[in-house]
Motif scaffolding. Structure first.
Motif, PDB file in Angstrom:
ATOM      1  N   GLN A 510    -117.953  14.547  44.266  1.00 14.56           N
ATOM      2  CA  GLN A 510    -119.102  13.870  44.857  1.00 14.56           C
ATOM      3  C   GLN A 510    -119.723  14.816  45.885  1.00 14.56           C
ATOM      4  O   GLN A 510    -119.095  15.800  46.274  1.00 14.56           O
ATOM      5  CB  GLN A 510    -118.695  12.543  45.515  1.00 14.56           C
ATOM      6  N   PRO A 511    -120.970  14.549  46.268  1.00 14.61           N
ATOM      7  CA  PRO A 511    -121.639  15.489  47.187  1.00 14.61           C
ATOM      8  C   PRO A 511    -120.878  15.707  48.490  1.00 14.61           C
ATOM      9  O   PRO A 511    -120.786  16.835  48.978  1.00 14.61           O
ATOM     10  CB  PRO A 511    -122.993  14.806  47.446  1.00 14.61           C
ATOM     11  N   GLU A 512    -120.324  14.638  49.062  1.00 16.98           N
ATOM     12  CA  GLU A 512    -119.579  14.789  50.314  1.00 16.98           C
ATOM     13  C   GLU A 512    -118.105  15.058  49.999  1.00 16.98           C
ATOM     14  O   GLU A 512    -117.541  14.490  49.065  1.00 16.98           O
ATOM     15  CB  GLU A 512    -119.712  13.539  51.191  1.00 16.98           C
ATOM     16  N   LYS A 513    -117.504  15.945  50.768  1.00 13.27           N
ATOM     17  CA  LYS A 513    -116.094  16.279  50.563  1.00 13.27           C
ATOM     18  C   LYS A 513    -115.221  15.107  51.031  1.00 13.27           C
ATOM     19  O   LYS A 513    -115.410  14.580  52.125  1.00 13.27           O
ATOM     20  CB  LYS A 513    -115.715  17.533  51.350  1.00 13.27           C
ATOM     21  N   ILE A 514    -114.256  14.759  50.199  1.00 13.11           N
ATOM     22  CA  ILE A 514    -113.291  13.705  50.548  1.00 13.11           C
ATOM     23  C   ILE A 514    -111.892  14.285  50.425  1.00 13.11           C
ATOM     24  O   ILE A 514    -111.537  14.855  49.389  1.00 13.11           O
ATOM     25  CB  ILE A 514    -113.439  12.476  49.628  1.00 13.11           C
ATOM     26  N   TYR A 515    -111.113  14.114  51.502  1.00 14.54           N
ATOM     27  CA  TYR A 515    -109.763  14.658  51.543  1.00 14.54           C
ATOM     28  C   TYR A 515    -108.755  13.540  51.807  1.00 14.54           C
ATOM     29  O   TYR A 515    -109.125  12.398  52.121  1.00 14.54           O
ATOM     30  CB  TYR A 515    -109.658  15.739  52.628  1.00 14.54           C
ATOM     31  N   VAL A 516    -107.463  13.881  51.705  1.00 12.93           N
ATOM     32  CA  VAL A 516    -106.428  12.853  51.877  1.00 12.93           C
ATOM     33  C   VAL A 516    -106.511  12.202  53.254  1.00 12.93           C
ATOM     34  O   VAL A 516    -106.261  10.997  53.397  1.00 12.93           O
ATOM     35  CB  VAL A 516    -105.020  13.440  51.641  1.00 12.93           C
ATOM     36  N   GLN A 517    -106.864  12.967  54.281  1.00 10.28           N
ATOM     37  CA  GLN A 517    -106.971  12.371  55.619  1.00 10.28           C
ATOM     38  C   GLN A 517    -108.077  11.313  55.686  1.00 10.28           C
ATOM     39  O   GLN A 517    -107.977  10.340  56.444  1.00 10.28           O
ATOM     40  CB  GLN A 517    -107.184  13.443  56.688  1.00 10.28           C
ATOM     41  N   ASP A 518    -109.120  11.490  54.850  1.00 13.05           N
ATOM     42  CA  ASP A 518    -110.180  10.485  54.793  1.00 13.05           C
ATOM     43  C   ASP A 518    -109.665   9.201  54.145  1.00 13.05           C
ATOM     44  O   ASP A 518    -110.024   8.090  54.567  1.00 13.05           O
ATOM     45  CB  ASP A 518    -111.381  11.023  54.005  1.00 13.05           C
ATOM     46  N   ARG A 519    -108.828   9.345  53.137  1.00 17.96           N
ATOM     47  CA  ARG A 519    -108.236   8.157  52.495  1.00 17.96           C
ATOM     48  C   ARG A 519    -107.296   7.438  53.460  1.00 17.96           C
ATOM     49  O   ARG A 519    -107.220   6.204  53.462  1.00 17.96           O
ATOM     50  CB  ARG A 519    -107.478   8.568  51.233  1.00 17.96           C
ATOM     51  N   ILE A 520    -106.574   8.198  54.274  1.00 12.50           N
ATOM     52  CA  ILE A 520    -105.694   7.563  55.258  1.00 12.50           C
ATOM     53  C   ILE A 520    -106.514   6.751  56.258  1.00 12.50           C
ATOM     54  O   ILE A 520    -106.145   5.622  56.607  1.00 12.50           O
ATOM     55  CB  ILE A 520    -104.853   8.636  55.981  1.00 12.50           C
ATOM     56  N   ARG A 521    -107.618   7.310  56.709  1.00 16.24           N
ATOM     57  CA  ARG A 521    -108.474   6.561  57.637  1.00 16.24           C
ATOM     58  C   ARG A 521    -109.014   5.294  56.973  1.00 16.24           C
ATOM     59  O   ARG A 521    -109.066   4.231  57.588  1.00 16.24           O
ATOM     60  CB  ARG A 521    -109.630   7.441  58.107  1.00 16.24           C
ATOM     61  N   ALA A 522    -109.401   5.423  55.714  1.00 15.70           N
ATOM     62  CA  ALA A 522    -109.943   4.257  55.012  1.00 15.70           C
ATOM     63  C   ALA A 522    -108.884   3.181  54.801  1.00 15.70           C
ATOM     64  O   ALA A 522    -109.206   1.983  54.773  1.00 15.70           O
ATOM     65  CB  ALA A 522    -110.540   4.692  53.672  1.00 15.70           C
ATOM     66  N   ARG A 523    -107.633   3.557  54.655  1.00 14.89           N
ATOM     67  CA  ARG A 523    -106.537   2.604  54.416  1.00 14.89           C
ATOM     68  C   ARG A 523    -105.686   2.401  55.681  1.00 14.89           C
ATOM     69  O   ARG A 523    -104.539   1.997  55.599  1.00 14.89           O
ATOM     70  CB  ARG A 523    -105.629   3.118  53.293  1.00 14.89           C
ATOM     71  N   ARG A 524    -106.272   2.660  56.849  1.00 13.95           N
ATOM     72  CA  ARG A 524    -105.490   2.717  58.082  1.00 13.95           C
ATOM     73  C   ARG A 524    -104.759   1.428  58.402  1.00 13.95           C
ATOM     74  O   ARG A 524    -103.632   1.462  58.908  1.00 13.95           O
ATOM     75  CB  ARG A 524    -106.375   3.137  59.261  1.00 13.95           C
ATOM     76  N   ARG A 525    -105.332   0.294  58.101  1.00 14.60           N
ATOM     77  CA  ARG A 525    -104.654  -0.969  58.439  1.00 14.60           C
ATOM     78  C   ARG A 525    -103.382  -1.133  57.605  1.00 14.60           C
ATOM     79  O   ARG A 525    -102.338  -1.555  58.134  1.00 14.60           O
ATOM     80  CB  ARG A 525    -105.601  -2.154  58.242  1.00 14.60           C
ATOM     81  N   ASP A 526    -103.460  -0.818  56.345  1.00 13.66           N
ATOM     82  CA  ASP A 526    -102.267  -0.911  55.502  1.00 13.66           C
ATOM     83  C   ASP A 526    -101.233   0.148  55.902  1.00 13.66           C
ATOM     84  O   ASP A 526    -100.025  -0.123  55.898  1.00 13.66           O
ATOM     85  CB  ASP A 526    -102.642  -0.734  54.025  1.00 13.66           C
ATOM     86  N   VAL A 527    -101.708   1.348  56.235  1.00  9.99           N
ATOM     87  CA  VAL A 527    -100.782   2.406  56.654  1.00  9.99           C
ATOM     88  C   VAL A 527    -100.011   1.977  57.895  1.00  9.99           C
ATOM     89  O   VAL A 527     -98.777   2.095  57.959  1.00  9.99           O
ATOM     90  CB  VAL A 527    -101.548   3.727  56.917  1.00  9.99           C
ATOM     91  N   ILE A 528    -100.704   1.464  58.884  1.00 12.25           N
ATOM     92  CA  ILE A 528    -100.036   1.031  60.120  1.00 12.25           C
ATOM     93  C   ILE A 528     -99.113  -0.154  59.840  1.00 12.25           C
ATOM     94  O   ILE A 528     -98.005  -0.244  60.395  1.00 12.25           O
ATOM     95  CB  ILE A 528    -101.077   0.668  61.200  1.00 12.25           C
ATOM     96  N   ASP A 529     -99.521  -1.030  58.951  1.00  7.73           N
ATOM     97  CA  ASP A 529     -98.670  -2.171  58.597  1.00  7.73           C
ATOM     98  C   ASP A 529     -97.356  -1.695  57.970  1.00  7.73           C
ATOM     99  O   ASP A 529     -96.274  -2.190  58.305  1.00  7.73           O
ATOM    100  CB  ASP A 529     -99.425  -3.096  57.631  1.00  7.73           C
ATOM    101  N   TRP A 530     -97.434  -0.722  57.067  1.00  6.86           N
ATOM    102  CA  TRP A 530     -96.221  -0.169  56.455  1.00  6.86           C
ATOM    103  C   TRP A 530     -95.335   0.485  57.525  1.00  6.86           C
ATOM    104  O   TRP A 530     -94.116   0.288  57.537  1.00  6.86           O
ATOM    105  CB  TRP A 530     -96.583   0.879  55.395  1.00  6.86           C
ATOM    106  N   LEU A 531     -95.956   1.256  58.419  1.00  8.00           N
ATOM    107  CA  LEU A 531     -95.172   1.948  59.444  1.00  8.00           C
ATOM    108  C   LEU A 531     -94.512   0.965  60.402  1.00  8.00           C
ATOM    109  O   LEU A 531     -93.358   1.148  60.800  1.00  8.00           O
ATOM    110  CB  LEU A 531     -96.061   2.927  60.216  1.00  8.00           C
ATOM    111  N   GLU A 532     -95.211  -0.075  60.754  1.00  5.59           N
ATOM    112  CA  GLU A 532     -94.622  -1.072  61.646  1.00  5.59           C
ATOM    113  C   GLU A 532     -93.515  -1.853  60.942  1.00  5.59           C
ATOM    114  O   GLU A 532     -92.643  -2.431  61.602  1.00  5.59           O
ATOM    115  CB  GLU A 532     -95.698  -2.019  62.172  1.00  5.59           C
ATOM    116  N   GLY A 533     -93.537  -1.834  59.618  1.00  2.00           N
ATOM    117  CA  GLY A 533     -92.472  -2.457  58.857  1.00  2.00           C
ATOM    118  C   GLY A 533     -91.280  -1.532  58.627  1.00  2.00           C
ATOM    119  O   GLY A 533     -90.340  -1.910  57.926  1.00  2.00           O
TER     120      GLY A 533
END
Length: 587
Positions: A510-533
């Motif tokens: 796609q025109p804009e570069k997307i990296y794994v760190q961008d996906r982490i930001r987009a899924r941040r609520r689930d990521v933090i939920d997993w970590l808190e678990g």
């Protein structure tokens, strides 16, 4: 089977006692026999009357703190080697990872040995970054009364050679500690130099008066018992699969390499690496020989092919070249301070062609260093692939200063290795990048490009043991169609449940570069939920940009989801690191 009698019939025991002792000793290991010998000697000595004049007051072994900062495990191994030697010299050693250092305890050390590696361009190893920052920060305590020595490990391929060891050495002196032995800076061929320095450091730091001993006490190193660690001796492997996982339209070439072993695979675990011993490009060897005026020396050519590093160029290389040849212009390049800028993007061949000089085979040996092996994360679990090991290797190709360049090991595999070829490899354990002990623990894995290799091993292992914990993979590369490494395997893993979730980041689709760190930001609520678990978070891949960006994305995620200040969010990630729930394997 008839048991061999160990005790002679003339031993001063009853016949039944001799039989019982034979049964016990016959099944005892060498370690158990050594322990028993020491125990009996000590027991016997304690039963003998000792003249009062010969009795010395008991004295505790001298404490020694051995602090290490390690990325690949070399510094940690040396620290443990130093502890074994120190223990035999009257010390009570304590080995401490800089990543886990309680800075307030450092002034109590009295004797301090530091073994520190430098990562990349003058950075501390990733795990040790926080501890290093604390030591170098304004709140570090005074260390008056502490004797110390520093062993620095580095790579002359980088300009900031041994920068971390040098900085720690200066900082300890600044804090009031007394330098008991001069710092030594070592390159990749560090083994002999490190052993000599450790021996000297133990002698310099050793107690003035050795601890008195009475009786015939046998010292046994229980920590060093046989079988405690897998063998790290090089072994020969046969290539049974050699597959380019990228499509023919990709700009990349990533080789899946399957290796088999005649006597069984090394005892690796998911998270470990294999060091591959490569050969240099024959065409580049011929160019170097021609530039050195040594074309036609077949014996030297064979040596350069497999034993000497003919690509690395550093100020130290130029210095050795100038000394060997007396080349005035090369010496002026060093003396002017321009060498560091000049070597950027250049290799040994550039030096030899820019500053022509007649060299002998001995000169070329002195100028170069031993060709080091390259470490690659193992991409398989023995529980699934048996007596094999799989590697994932991206061919490195680029151009600088008008010359095409290639990675030594990666193109040795990609261009000059095929199915049936033999390779020499060595196991490199990494106990700091292990799966959770409890298979019910959730894991989050971030591995773009070849960084996905250990996570293929993680998923295979968890499938084999029937792990109940969830697994989440963040993978990225350039194009979905051409660069989705192990795509079918991930789809199968999602179907059988060994992989719970996958998030993809293809930067060029796609025109804009997307990296794994961008996906982490987009899924941040689930990521933090997993970590808190209780989930563990793993990162593998590029250290210069990706790993730093992923860590920042996680700090931002804590700040946003938990409404934390940046400082508290940073503390949350540091706590994960201290608890060994944020683990990295970067390069």
């Amino acid at each position: 089977m008839t048991q061999v009698s160990l005790l002679p019939r003339s031993a001063p025991f009853k016949e039944d006692d001799i039989a019982r002792l034979d049964r016990v000793l016959g099944g005892a290991t060498p370690l158990q026999r050594a322990w028993l010998a020491g125990f009996l000697a000590g027991l016997d000595a304690g039963a003998q009357p000792v003249p009062a004049s010969a009795v010395s007051p008991p004295r505790a072994a001298e404490p020694l703190t051995i602090l290490f900062a390690s990325e690949s495990g070399n510094s940690e191994k040396l620290a443990n080697d130093a502890a074994k030697l120190a223990r035999r010299s009257g010390f009570k050693p304590r080995v401490v990872d800089l990543a886990e250092l309680d800075l307030a305890e450092l002034p109590k050390a009295k004797h301090l040995m530091v073994i520190a590696a430098t990562w990349g361009e003058g950075e501390p190893p990733g795990r040790a970054a926080s501890g290093y920052a604390d030591l170098m920060g304004p709140n570090a305590p005074r260390l008056d009364g502490v004797d110390f020595g520093v062993l620095a490990l580095g790579d002359t391929a980088y300009v900031e050679f041994c920068a971390i060891g040098k900085a720690i050495d200066a900082r300890l002196a600044e804090l009031g500690a007394r330098r008991a032995i001069e710092r030594v800076d070592l390159d990749l061929d560090f083994e002999k130099g490190a052993a000599a320095w450790i021996k000297g450091a133990v002698e310099k730091l050793a107690p003035a008066t050795p601890e008195p001993q009475t009786g015939n006490v046998v010292a046994v190193d229980f920590a060093g018992r046989a079988g405690a660690e897998p063998s790290r001796e090089p072994v020969t492997a046969e290539v049974t699969e050699h597959i380019n996982l990228n499509s023919s339209r990709s700009a990349k070439e990533t080789i899946h390499l399957a290796l088999s072993f005649e006597d069984g695979a090394p005892a690796y675990e998911p998270g470990d690496s294999l060091e591959l011993y490569p050969e240099n490009d024959p065409a580049l060897v011929d160019q170097v020989l021609k530039a050195a005026g040594l074309a036609g020396d077949d014996a030297l050519r064979r040596t350069l092919l497999s034993e000497r590093d003919i690509t690395t160029l550093s100020p130290a290389t130029i210095d050795r070249f100038a000394k060997a040849t007396g080349h005035d212009e090369a010496r002026r390049l060093l003396d002017s301070g321009e060498a560091r800028a000049w070597i950027e993007g250049r290799q040994l061949i550039d030096l030899l062609e820019t500053y022509p000089a007649a060299l002998s085979a001995e000169h070329l040996g002195d100028i170069t260093r031993p060709l080091p092996p390259r470490a690659y994360s193992i991409a398989s679990s023995r529980k699934e692939v048996g007596e094999e090991a799989h590697l994932l290797i991206a061919a490195v190709r680029y151009a600088t200063h008008g010359r095409a360049r290639t990675g030594v090991a990666s193109t040795h595999v990609a261009d000059r290795t095929r199915t049936g070829a033999k390779l020499k490899v060595r196991l490199k354990p990494n106990r700091h990048f292990r799966l959770p002990a409890d298979p019910a623990t959730d894991i989050i894995m971030v591995g773009p490009g070849t960084g996905v290799a250990p996570f293929r091993a993680f998923v295979q292992e968890r499938r084999a043991v029937g792990a109940t914990g969830r697994s989440w993979l963040f993978f990225g590369d350039r194009h979905f169609t051409h660069d989705f490494l192990y795509q079918l395997e991930w789809q199968d893993a999602l179907e059988d449940g060994s992989l719970t979730r996958i998030d993809l980041a293809f930067s060029r689709d796609q025109p804009e570069k997307i990296y794994v760190q961008d996906r982490i930001r987009a899924r941040r609520r689930d990521v933090i939920d997993w970590l808190e678990g209780g989930a563990s978070f793993y990162v593998c891949g590029d250290a210069k940009a990706m790993a730093k960006d992923v860590r920042k994305a996680l700090v931002d995620a804590f700040a946003d989801v938990k409404a934390m200040s940046p400082e508290l969010a940073e503390d949350a990630v540091r706590k994960l690191e201290r608890d060994r729930r944020y683990l990295t394997d970067v390069y």
